[in-house]
Design an enzyme around this catalytic site. Structure first.
Site, PDB file in Angstrom:
ATOM      1  CG  ASP A   1       9.346  15.177  16.550  1.00  0.00           C
ATOM      2  OD1 ASP A   1       8.272  15.359  16.009  1.00  0.00           O
ATOM      3  OD2 ASP A   1      10.678  15.222  16.105  1.00  0.00           O
TER       4      ASP A   1
ATOM      5  CG  ASP B   1       6.883  16.162  12.331  1.00  0.00           C
ATOM      6  OD1 ASP B   1       7.719  16.682  13.157  1.00  0.00           O
ATOM      7  OD2 ASP B   1       7.183  15.493  11.516  1.00  0.00           O
TER       8      ASP B   1
ATOM      9  CD  GLU C   1      13.186  16.250  13.612  1.00  0.00           C
ATOM     10  OE1 GLU C   1      13.173  15.336  13.485  1.00  0.00           O
ATOM     11  OE2 GLU C   1      12.504  16.883  12.752  1.00  0.00           O
ATOM     12  CD  GLU C   2      10.689  18.139   9.802  1.00  0.00           C
ATOM     13  OE1 GLU C   2      11.110  17.084   9.211  1.00  0.00           O
ATOM     14  OE2 GLU C   2       9.592  18.043  10.516  1.00  0.00           O
TER      15      GLU C   2
ATOM     16  CG  HIS D   1      11.363  19.639  15.140  1.00  0.00           C
ATOM     17  ND1 HIS D   1      10.632  20.172  14.051  1.00  0.00           N
ATOM     18  CD2 HIS D   1      10.813  18.402  15.271  1.00  0.00           C
ATOM     19  CE1 HIS D   1      10.017  19.062  13.464  1.00  0.00           C
ATOM     20  NE2 HIS D   1      10.157  18.129  14.355  1.00  0.00           N
TER      21      HIS D   1
ATOM     22  CG  HIS E   1       6.982  14.315   6.786  1.00  0.00           C
ATOM     23  ND1 HIS E   1       8.307  14.214   6.151  1.00  0.00           N
ATOM     24  CD2 HIS E   1       7.316  14.913   7.955  1.00  0.00           C
ATOM     25  CE1 HIS E   1       9.070  14.424   7.135  1.00  0.00           C
ATOM     26  NE2 HIS E   1       8.546  14.885   8.242  1.00  0.00           N
TER      27      HIS E   1
END
Length: 343
Positions: A241, A186, A220-221, A69, A321
């Site tokens: 991922d 990510d 995706e998030e 993603h 994150h």
């Protein structure tokens, strides 16, 4: 091999330089469309805004869909305060502790882009006696605009309004020792790895046993990136991922991580076993882990009702994150696992 690794790093840096929080991904998708076309493929833009491409080799009756993603964490303006500061709401799992003191861009719908910084409300330690005691949340941080604004009206005059996107600076660095540091590895690191694999298939005229597709998803998030656009004939969906690195997990940034189970449940046993056997037989640096707080596009494909086997791999990434870190060896091992598994 080196030319593909160099290409992956180049594409990673290019993708990281494009702001793309979930819902504001059209520039990243357009970049991918152009790059796939440059490689000699025929990509399609999905209705949702993702990019789907057929690598044009292998049996279509047993397809493999690789998903990465390019949407990232970010924020959105939720209120213009009376003092000219901006209250924001997070997009995805953006954490206020990690957003604090980060430079950002505010993207208006019609009036350009402005710069600012995410700060604690009353951020001067020499003034705020409660600085250390204040819990960081999106109620206690705000965007300070780099414009001479002091009230709500002067901000509105710039064209900034509720619903505008706030994009955070990635700060991408590749160290001499091979560590890759940036926000949003990510999952733009994995997206670049998929581009590298597509380049390898085309450059080496690889004949694949099974048809391989790549899907660069853009939601995706926020939980529904992989809920659509699985081509007919696909039997396996593999999310590429970030691999988790942290306490109680064995993976490092220099390895490829193979996920056996995440917060939504176990991945398909036979597919995971095949991935592990491939990594072991190739002598790759790999780890098998259980991710305690994680969900993937492959999970979502099953939730959406697709009758497929699912798996998850990725280069080890620390500080997920936040300001994330991986390594070129983890990137290399992930690329090689794809190469070996897909034949």
């Amino acid at each position: 091999m080196d030319k593909y690794l160099d290409y992956i790093l180049e594409q990673m840096k290019n993708l990281l330089a494009i702001d793309s929080p979930s819902g504001y991904t059209q520039k990243a998708a357009n970049y991918l469309m152009a790059e796939y076309e440059r490689l000699g493929y025929h990509p399609q833009k999905t209705v949702k805004g993702g990019v789907l491409v057929d690598l044009e080799s292998g049996d279509v009756k047993h397809g493999v869909l690789l998903e990465a993603h390019v949407d990232t964490l970010g924020a959105m303006v939720s209120e213009i305060k009376e003092n000219g500061r901006l209250k924001i709401t997070p997009i995805g799992g953006m954490n206020a502790n990690n957003a604090e003191a980060e430079n950002c861009r505010i993207v208006t719908r019609f009036d350009g882009i402005y710069e600012g910084t995410c700060q604690l409300v009353n951020a001067s330690i020499h003034v705020n006696g409660e600085y250390d005691k204040t819990g960081r949340s999106f109620d206690t941080v705000e965007i300070v605009l780099d414009e001479p604004v002091t009230d709500k009206e002067s901000v509105a005059a710039l064209g900034i309004s509720t619903g505008d996107y706030v994009c955070f600076e990635p700060r991408t660095v590749i160290t001499r020792s091979g560590y890759i540091k940036s926000r949003f590895l990510d999952d733009k690191l994995s997206a670049a790895i998929l581009l590298g694999y597509a380049k390898y298939v085309k450059d080496e005229n690889v004949s694949l046993k099974n048809r391989v597709y790549q899907h660069m998803t853009v939601f995706e998030e926020v939980g529904h990136g992989g809920a659509a656009s699985v081509p007919d004939g696909v039997k396996d969906v593999i999310s590429v991922d970030m691999g988790c690195v942290g306490n109680s997990l064995s993976c490092t940034e220099r390895q490829v991580s193979i996920c056996a189970k995440d917060s939504r449940g176990p991945y398909h046993y036979d597919l995971v076993t095949s991935l592990v056997k491939t990594a072991r037989d190739m002598g790759l640096a790999y780890a098998v882990d259980v991710y305690p707080h994680y969900g993937s596009d492959a999970d979502v494909a099953l939730t959406a009702g697709y009758d497929v086997r699912h798996g998850l791999i990725g280069a080890g990434v620390y500080a997920s994150h936040g300001y994330e870190r991986s390594h070129v060896e983890g990137m290399k091992n992930t690329f090689l696992l794809l190469k070996g598994y897909l034949g």
